[in-house]
Design an enzyme around this catalytic site. Structure first.
Site, PDB file in Angstrom:
ATOM      1  N   ARG A 199      67.329  74.176  10.990  1.00 38.84           N
ATOM      2  CA  ARG A 199      67.657  72.783  10.668  1.00 38.84           C
ATOM      3  C   ARG A 199      67.977  72.559   9.193  1.00 38.84           C
ATOM      4  NH1 ARG A 199      63.521  72.130  14.660  1.00 38.84           N
ATOM      5  NH2 ARG A 199      64.423  71.284  16.586  1.00 38.84           N
ATOM      6  N   LYS A 221      81.999  69.825   3.144  1.00 36.79           N
ATOM      7  CA  LYS A 221      82.545  69.854   4.496  1.00 36.79           C
ATOM      8  C   LYS A 221      82.383  71.261   5.056  1.00 36.79           C
ATOM      9  CE  LYS A 221      86.106  66.273   4.760  1.00 36.79           C
ATOM     10  NZ  LYS A 221      87.552  66.039   5.015  1.00 36.79           N
ATOM     11  N   GLU A 263      97.123  72.435  -2.110  1.00 41.97           N
ATOM     12  CA  GLU A 263      96.037  71.490  -2.375  1.00 41.97           C
ATOM     13  C   GLU A 263      96.067  71.018  -3.832  1.00 41.97           C
ATOM     14  OE1 GLU A 263      94.290  70.177  -0.131  1.00 41.97           O
ATOM     15  OE2 GLU A 263      94.060  71.590   1.547  1.00 41.97           O
ATOM     16  N   LYS A 305      88.340  66.281  -7.214  1.00 37.53           N
ATOM     17  CA  LYS A 305      87.551  66.370  -5.981  1.00 37.53           C
ATOM     18  C   LYS A 305      86.131  65.878  -6.213  1.00 37.53           C
ATOM     19  CE  LYS A 305      86.923  67.880  -1.641  1.00 37.53           C
ATOM     20  NZ  LYS A 305      87.190  69.235  -1.134  1.00 37.53           N
ATOM     21  N   GLU A 315      83.305  60.539   3.738  1.00 40.14           N
ATOM     22  CA  GLU A 315      84.692  60.228   4.101  1.00 40.14           C
ATOM     23  C   GLU A 315      84.845  58.931   4.888  1.00 40.14           C
ATOM     24  OE1 GLU A 315      87.865  62.631   6.618  1.00 40.14           O
ATOM     25  OE2 GLU A 315      87.463  63.687   4.737  1.00 40.14           O
ATOM     26  N   ARG A 319      87.666  59.226   0.189  1.00 35.91           N
ATOM     27  CA  ARG A 319      87.729  60.670   0.408  1.00 35.91           C
ATOM     28  C   ARG A 319      88.784  61.054   1.430  1.00 35.91           C
ATOM     29  NH1 ARG A 319      82.840  65.176   1.160  1.00 35.91           N
ATOM     30  NH2 ARG A 319      84.279  66.940   1.310  1.00 35.91           N
ATOM     31  N   ASN A 323      93.194  64.093   2.368  1.00 35.04           N
ATOM     32  CA  ASN A 323      93.820  64.723   3.536  1.00 35.04           C
ATOM     33  C   ASN A 323      95.312  64.443   3.635  1.00 35.04           C
ATOM     34  OD1 ASN A 323      91.476  65.972   4.945  1.00 35.04           O
ATOM     35  ND2 ASN A 323      90.747  63.859   5.010  1.00 35.04           N
ATOM     36  N   HIS A 326      97.467  66.523   5.936  1.00 36.67           N
ATOM     37  CA  HIS A 326      96.593  67.343   6.771  1.00 36.67           C
ATOM     38  C   HIS A 326      96.685  66.998   8.259  1.00 36.67           C
ATOM     39  CE1 HIS A 326      95.064  68.584   2.935  1.00 36.67           C
ATOM     40  NE2 HIS A 326      94.099  69.303   3.453  1.00 36.67           N
ATOM     41  N   HIS A 330      97.333  70.039  10.355  1.00 38.42           N
ATOM     42  CA  HIS A 330      96.374  70.540  11.333  1.00 38.42           C
ATOM     43  C   HIS A 330      97.023  70.675  12.713  1.00 38.42           C
ATOM     44  CE1 HIS A 330      92.503  69.257   8.966  1.00 38.42           C
ATOM     45  NE2 HIS A 330      93.149  70.276   8.425  1.00 38.42           N
ATOM     46  N   HIS A 343      96.517  77.663   6.081  1.00 38.71           N
ATOM     47  CA  HIS A 343      96.228  76.234   5.980  1.00 38.71           C
ATOM     48  C   HIS A 343      97.163  75.540   4.987  1.00 38.71           C
ATOM     49  CE1 HIS A 343      94.023  72.501   5.914  1.00 38.71           C
ATOM     50  NE2 HIS A 343      93.758  72.630   4.626  1.00 38.71           N
TER      51      HIS A 343
END
Length: 442
Positions: A199, A221, A263, A305, A315, A319, A323, A326, A330, A343
């Site tokens: 955990r 992330k 990026e 960032k 996000e 934030r 993206n 993206h 994606h 990517h």
């Protein structure tokens, strides 16, 4: 406008796989152009918040031109950018030869047991050096390692289980530390494993690709892919520190290096116009791996960032603007099969699509469209998706994007002058349909 690129060869925010390759000589008289004045990201973005005081950058500046031949890496103080998240704040160390400075890593180790998670490409290059950095002068620490297959296609539950298998077999307890040594895939999987094992255990990021150094290692992330969508399973889980040894870029293939630049370009487009203009002047130096230029680009990217993450960790607003491109990108990665396009390659094509849609909406002018096209071409990145992508493929994959809310696909689009963007679901659907038809088969 399908791509001939072959991979084998309404919130508003304003101004805001390694391989050893041949070493290359960098001319000593190269001049890196830096902006006349580097303001804080918050002043550039017009964001009214406490982020100006949150962002802490050490006095060691990446913009100082250092004599690479005379300095000793082990004595060179790193540049430090801090991600301010209250009692979960952490430093990003940036510099050459940082893996030769054991104290930087050891000060963030909790307990006496460490698990290094890496892959088959990075392990032969940097695993021994990392183990030495963790244990030098510190005999009480024992290090285990797990070496995963390399590639986005292995960012899945089956591969993740290999990390848990090793941790349980080694009887690691809650005071252990996981260390991610590799690019974005390793960082995402190691972070998710750390978030889940017992955990939650501590972990450290040691990114070894441009993509990971300027983006994925910072901000917490973590996760894995699902056959139906990229990064659909994961958690927000912050590291104890991020250690960026820029020497690791010396073994990065050209294709991976270019992928990471997508990026870097993103930050300039969405919130840092001055940085984008610097990139337009210095892209040849970045492609030539000039150490001064690259250290500056990494530092400036991490500053952007860090500020955004400090304001919006989970996000819910600003934030999401990170993206840009993206959602389309994606869809490309998922549609052609994970690992076929890197990517950054997919994000580059997606960025062109987002910019095209912004122009169709009347939110930006043609000159900005042309600048985006030019800088991506300079960076040797694709500017349209693969020919196999269809309109229906885009729509079906984007329908399960993480930014969908109440059935509405929200997108990051440019709006106004360079450095301005919006995160919104309030747009004319016709513009999206026209962009999809322009860049893919019906």
């Amino acid at each position: 406008m399908a791509s001939s690129f072959c991979p084998k060869q309404a919130l508003s925010f304003s101004n805001s796989a390694h391989q050893l390759h041949q070493s290359r000589a960098i001319p000593r008289d190269i001049h890196v152009r830096f902006p006349a004045s580097v303001s804080s990201p918050s002043s550039r973005c017009g964001l009214k918040s406490k982020a100006t005081t949150r962002l802490k950058v050490s006095a060691t500046s990446a913009t100082k031109v250092m004599d690479q031949s005379s300095r000793k890496a082990s004595s060179q103080a790193p540049t430090v950018v801090e991600v301010d998240l209250g009692n979960r704040s952490y430093p990003i160390y940036i510099g050459a030869g940082l893996l030769d400075q054991p104290d930087l890593l050891q000060r963030h180790i909790h307990g006496k047991r460490v698990l290094v998670v890496t892959n088959t490409t990075v392990a032969p290059l940097y695993l021994d050096k990392t183990i030495s950095a963790l244990t030098d002068g510190n005999p009480n620490v024992t290090v285990e390692s797990v070496i995963l297959p390399d590639g986005e296609q292995f960012k899945n539950m089956e591969t993740l289980m290999k990390v848990f298998d090793k941790a349980i077999e080694s009887r690691l307890d809650r005071r252990c530390t996981f260390v991610a040594l590799g690019g974005g895939v390793i960082g995402d999987m190691c972070g998710y494993a750390a978030a889940s094992y017992l955990r939650g255990v501590n972990f450290i990021q040691i990114p070894t690709t441009v993509m990971a150094q300027v983006d994925s290692s910072v901000g917490g992330k973590t996760g894995i892919n699902h056959p139906l969508g990229k990064n659909m399973i994961g958690a927000f889980y912050q590291p104890q520190c991020v250690l960026i040894d820029t020497d690791t870029l010396n073994t990065l293939p050209d294709r991976e290096l270019a992928s990471g630049l997508a990026e870097v370009i993103k930050y300039g487009l969405i919130r840092d116009a001055e940085f984008f203009e610097w990139q337009e002047q210095n892209m040849p130096l970045l492609l030539a791996r000039d150490p001064t230029a690259f250290t500056y680009a990494i530092k400036r990217s991490c500053e952007n960032k860090a500020e955004v993450v400090s304001q919006d960790e989970k996000e819910s607003g600003v934030r999401a603007t990170l993206n840009l491109g993206h959602t389309f990108g994606h869809a490309v990665e998922t549609g052609v099969g994970y690992g076929q396009w890197l990517h950054g390659e997919a994000v580059a094509a997606g960025t062109v699509m987002a910019v095209d849609m912004s122009r169709r909406l009347g939110w930006i002018d043609d000159s900005l469209v042309q600048r985006v096209q030019k800088i991506l071409e300079q960076a040797k990145l694709p500017t349209s998706p693969p020919e196999t992508m269809t309109v229906e493929m885009f729509k079906s994959i984007m329908a399960v994007d993480k930014k969908v809310a109440d059935g509405k696909l929200r997108l990051i689009l440019l709006n106004g002058s360079l450095g301005n963007c919006v995160f919104t679901g309030d747009y004319d659907q016709k513009a999206l349909d026209e962009t999809l038809r322009a860049f893919s088969k019906s």
